[in-house]
Design a protein around this motif. Sequence first.
Motif, mmCIF file in Angstrom:
data_model
loop_
_atom_site.group_PDB
_atom_site.id
_atom_site.type_symbol
_atom_site.label_atom_id
_atom_site.label_comp_id
_atom_site.label_asym_id
_atom_site.label_seq_id
_atom_site.Cartn_x
_atom_site.Cartn_y
_atom_site.Cartn_z
ATOM 1 N N VAL A 276 2.839 -2.357 4.443
ATOM 2 C CA VAL A 276 2.700 -3.734 4.003
ATOM 3 C C VAL A 276 1.648 -4.400 4.884
ATOM 4 O O VAL A 276 1.601 -4.198 6.088
ATOM 5 C CB VAL A 276 4.038 -4.499 4.058
ATOM 6 C CG1 VAL A 276 4.596 -4.557 5.466
ATOM 7 C CG2 VAL A 276 3.878 -5.904 3.491
ATOM 8 N N ASN A 277 0.758 -5.185 4.246
ATOM 9 C CA ASN A 277 -0.359 -5.815 4.938
ATOM 10 C C ASN A 277 -0.337 -7.321 4.697
ATOM 11 O O ASN A 277 -0.218 -7.777 3.555
ATOM 12 C CB ASN A 277 -1.676 -5.225 4.434
ATOM 13 C CG ASN A 277 -2.905 -5.940 4.988
ATOM 14 O OD1 ASN A 277 -3.802 -6.307 4.244
ATOM 15 N ND2 ASN A 277 -2.968 -6.123 6.297
ATOM 16 N N TYR A 278 -0.435 -8.092 5.781
ATOM 17 C CA TYR A 278 -0.570 -9.544 5.681
ATOM 18 C C TYR A 278 -2.056 -9.819 5.475
ATOM 19 O O TYR A 278 -2.839 -9.841 6.415
ATOM 20 C CB TYR A 278 -0.032 -10.191 6.955
ATOM 21 C CG TYR A 278 -0.065 -11.700 7.005
ATOM 22 C CD1 TYR A 278 -0.509 -12.475 5.925
ATOM 23 C CD2 TYR A 278 0.369 -12.374 8.142
ATOM 24 C CE1 TYR A 278 -0.534 -13.849 5.980
ATOM 25 C CE2 TYR A 278 0.359 -13.764 8.213
ATOM 26 C CZ TYR A 278 -0.103 -14.493 7.132
ATOM 27 O OH TYR A 278 -0.127 -15.867 7.189
ATOM 28 N N TRP A 279 -2.438 -10.044 4.211
ATOM 29 C CA TRP A 279 -3.859 -10.108 3.848
ATOM 30 C C TRP A 279 -4.477 -11.464 4.149
ATOM 31 O O TRP A 279 -5.608 -11.559 4.624
ATOM 32 C CB TRP A 279 -4.010 -9.774 2.370
ATOM 33 C CG TRP A 279 -5.435 -9.747 1.900
ATOM 34 C CD1 TRP A 279 -6.337 -8.722 2.025
ATOM 35 C CD2 TRP A 279 -6.125 -10.814 1.228
ATOM 36 N NE1 TRP A 279 -7.543 -9.087 1.467
ATOM 37 C CE2 TRP A 279 -7.429 -10.363 0.970
ATOM 38 C CE3 TRP A 279 -5.755 -12.090 0.814
ATOM 39 C CZ2 TRP A 279 -8.376 -11.146 0.312
ATOM 40 C CZ3 TRP A 279 -6.689 -12.884 0.163
ATOM 41 C CH2 TRP A 279 -7.988 -12.401 -0.075
ATOM 42 N N HIS B 268 0.859 -1.190 0.000
ATOM 43 C CA HIS B 268 0.000 0.000 0.000
ATOM 44 C C HIS B 268 0.889 1.232 0.000
ATOM 45 O O HIS B 268 1.816 1.327 0.811
ATOM 46 C CB HIS B 268 -0.900 0.037 1.240
ATOM 47 C CG HIS B 268 -1.915 -1.058 1.300
ATOM 48 N ND1 HIS B 268 -3.266 -0.810 1.124
ATOM 49 C CD2 HIS B 268 -1.798 -2.394 1.519
ATOM 50 C CE1 HIS B 268 -3.926 -1.953 1.239
ATOM 51 N NE2 HIS B 268 -3.062 -2.927 1.483
ATOM 52 N N VAL B 269 0.611 2.171 -0.893
ATOM 53 C CA VAL B 269 1.368 3.422 -0.949
ATOM 54 C C VAL B 269 0.385 4.581 -1.013
ATOM 55 O O VAL B 269 -0.527 4.591 -1.848
ATOM 56 C CB VAL B 269 2.313 3.464 -2.165
ATOM 57 C CG1 VAL B 269 3.055 4.804 -2.206
ATOM 58 C CG2 VAL B 269 3.317 2.309 -2.116
ATOM 59 N N ILE C 160 -2.432 -12.838 10.321
ATOM 60 C CA ILE C 160 -3.269 -12.280 9.263
ATOM 61 C C ILE C 160 -3.908 -10.988 9.760
ATOM 62 O O ILE C 160 -4.435 -10.924 10.863
ATOM 63 C CB ILE C 160 -4.338 -13.295 8.849
ATOM 64 C CG1 ILE C 160 -3.681 -14.515 8.211
ATOM 65 C CG2 ILE C 160 -5.350 -12.677 7.889
ATOM 66 C CD1 ILE C 160 -4.633 -15.637 7.891
ATOM 67 N N GLY C 161 -3.836 -9.974 8.942
ATOM 68 C CA GLY C 161 -4.367 -8.671 9.306
ATOM 69 C C GLY C 161 -3.305 -7.692 9.753
ATOM 70 O O GLY C 161 -3.581 -6.494 9.863
ATOM 71 N N ASP C 162 -2.077 -8.176 10.016
ATOM 72 C CA ASP C 162 -0.997 -7.278 10.411
ATOM 73 C C ASP C 162 -0.794 -6.207 9.353
ATOM 74 O O ASP C 162 -0.679 -6.501 8.158
ATOM 75 C CB ASP C 162 0.316 -8.042 10.600
ATOM 76 C CG ASP C 162 0.383 -8.784 11.921
ATOM 77 O OD1 ASP C 162 -0.599 -8.693 12.685
ATOM 78 O OD2 ASP C 162 1.404 -9.441 12.179
ATOM 79 N N LEU C 163 -0.737 -4.954 9.779
ATOM 80 C CA LEU C 163 -0.493 -3.827 8.887
ATOM 81 C C LEU C 163 0.645 -3.018 9.474
ATOM 82 O O LEU C 163 0.542 -2.513 10.591
ATOM 83 C CB LEU C 163 -1.745 -2.963 8.755
ATOM 84 C CG LEU C 163 -1.601 -1.695 7.878
ATOM 85 C CD1 LEU C 163 -1.347 -2.085 6.426
ATOM 86 C CD2 LEU C 163 -2.847 -0.824 7.998
ATOM 87 N N GLN C 164 1.752 -2.920 8.729
ATOM 88 C CA GLN C 164 2.935 -2.235 9.233
ATOM 89 C C GLN C 164 3.247 -1.015 8.368
ATOM 90 O O GLN C 164 3.282 -1.116 7.137
ATOM 91 C CB GLN C 164 4.146 -3.176 9.217
ATOM 92 C CG GLN C 164 3.999 -4.392 10.115
ATOM 93 C CD GLN C 164 4.246 -4.060 11.579
ATOM 94 O OE1 GLN C 164 4.699 -2.980 11.914
ATOM 95 N NE2 GLN C 164 3.959 -5.015 12.439
ATOM 96 N N LEU C 165 3.466 0.115 9.022
ATOM 97 C CA LEU C 165 3.993 1.286 8.326
ATOM 98 C C LEU C 165 5.491 1.072 8.161
ATOM 99 O O LEU C 165 6.233 1.055 9.158
ATOM 100 C CB LEU C 165 3.706 2.566 9.107
ATOM 101 C CG LEU C 165 4.339 3.850 8.546
ATOM 102 C CD1 LEU C 165 3.804 4.158 7.154
ATOM 103 C CD2 LEU C 165 4.080 5.031 9.496
ATOM 104 N N ALA D 151 9.072 -10.023 5.232
ATOM 105 C CA ALA D 151 8.832 -9.178 4.062
ATOM 106 C C ALA D 151 10.039 -8.282 3.847
ATOM 107 O O ALA D 151 10.602 -7.733 4.800
ATOM 108 C CB ALA D 151 7.581 -8.324 4.268
ATOM 109 N N GLN D 152 10.445 -8.157 2.592
ATOM 110 C CA GLN D 152 11.553 -7.263 2.253
ATOM 111 C C GLN D 152 11.035 -6.188 1.313
ATOM 112 O O GLN D 152 10.450 -6.492 0.271
ATOM 113 C CB GLN D 152 12.698 -8.020 1.597
ATOM 114 C CG GLN D 152 13.862 -7.118 1.211
ATOM 115 C CD GLN D 152 15.077 -7.912 0.760
ATOM 116 O OE1 GLN D 152 15.598 -8.753 1.483
ATOM 117 N NE2 GLN D 152 15.538 -7.639 -0.451
ATOM 118 N N ILE D 153 11.247 -4.944 1.697
ATOM 119 C CA ILE D 153 10.780 -3.806 0.907
ATOM 120 C C ILE D 153 11.981 -2.990 0.483
ATOM 121 O O ILE D 153 12.770 -2.533 1.322
ATOM 122 C CB ILE D 153 9.800 -2.919 1.712
ATOM 123 C CG1 ILE D 153 8.594 -3.739 2.169
ATOM 124 C CG2 ILE D 153 9.347 -1.727 0.876
ATOM 125 C CD1 ILE D 153 8.761 -4.350 3.544
#
Length: 263
Positions: free
Chosen positions: A202-205, A153-154, A252-257, A227-229
């Motif tokens: 990044v979101n663990y959907w 997500h951006v 599931i559902g984790d959302l990280q800035l 996750a690597q960004i």
Amino acid sequence: MRGLLLLTCLVLSPSLVFADPAAVLDGPVGGWRHSGIVDRDAEARVAYPTPPIDRGAQRGRSLIEGVIKAQGGVRQPHRLVVNGNPLPLYTDEQGRFVRPYNFGAGSNSVELVSADGQSLKRVQFYEANQSKTPARVRVALGWDDPKAELDLHVVTPDGQHAYWARPVMSNGGGLDVDSVDGPGPEMFTMTAPLHGTYLVYVNYWGNLNSQGYNFEAGSNQNEIITAQISLVFNENTPNEKRETFVVPLRGIGDLQLVKTFTY
């Protein structure tokens, strides 16, 4: 003795020359080229290894495709390194892979790296189509679990939000491809970025198995997903700068800035 050595070399040389390579890149090929444009297509051919679902809508994408042969009968995740961006690379049962990438004009490189860090194949080519503007901002997401689905997500300075349901923005930015067949990559690109503040999440959907997508805890492969960004500015220019972030995701559902930056 020298004659025997020469004879040995002559006998061995055909097998060395025609040895079956561990990796083959069908495209892109090395050398000089003028475009190789792949616009939106009814058959996106993006698979890793499940059937392709390509929600991306960026123009000018090229396909990176080839085959990696299993070593010792064991197929492990490899790495695809494109212009210095490392991305996880999984294949189908035959070892084939197809991934899109939006190359800019100038010198570009593609390298296949084995799970143990060995370089299997590398090509360098010069893109002479000057209408293909290099990415001024590129965000690349990859992860290490083929049974998990992560989303990039951006949010751009004007408040627009690029993600799987809205891959293309009116300001010229968007997702090159929203990879929904695990484990990425997903990439956000802007060739003419707005000035201001950007937010990268990044979101663990959810998870993925042979029956499709699910939200069952534990149905992923790894207990902790890494996750690597990669955040790249002015890619493929003398002013290129890059940062790489590693983010653990557990549920599931984790959302990280991941990053807030100003362009």
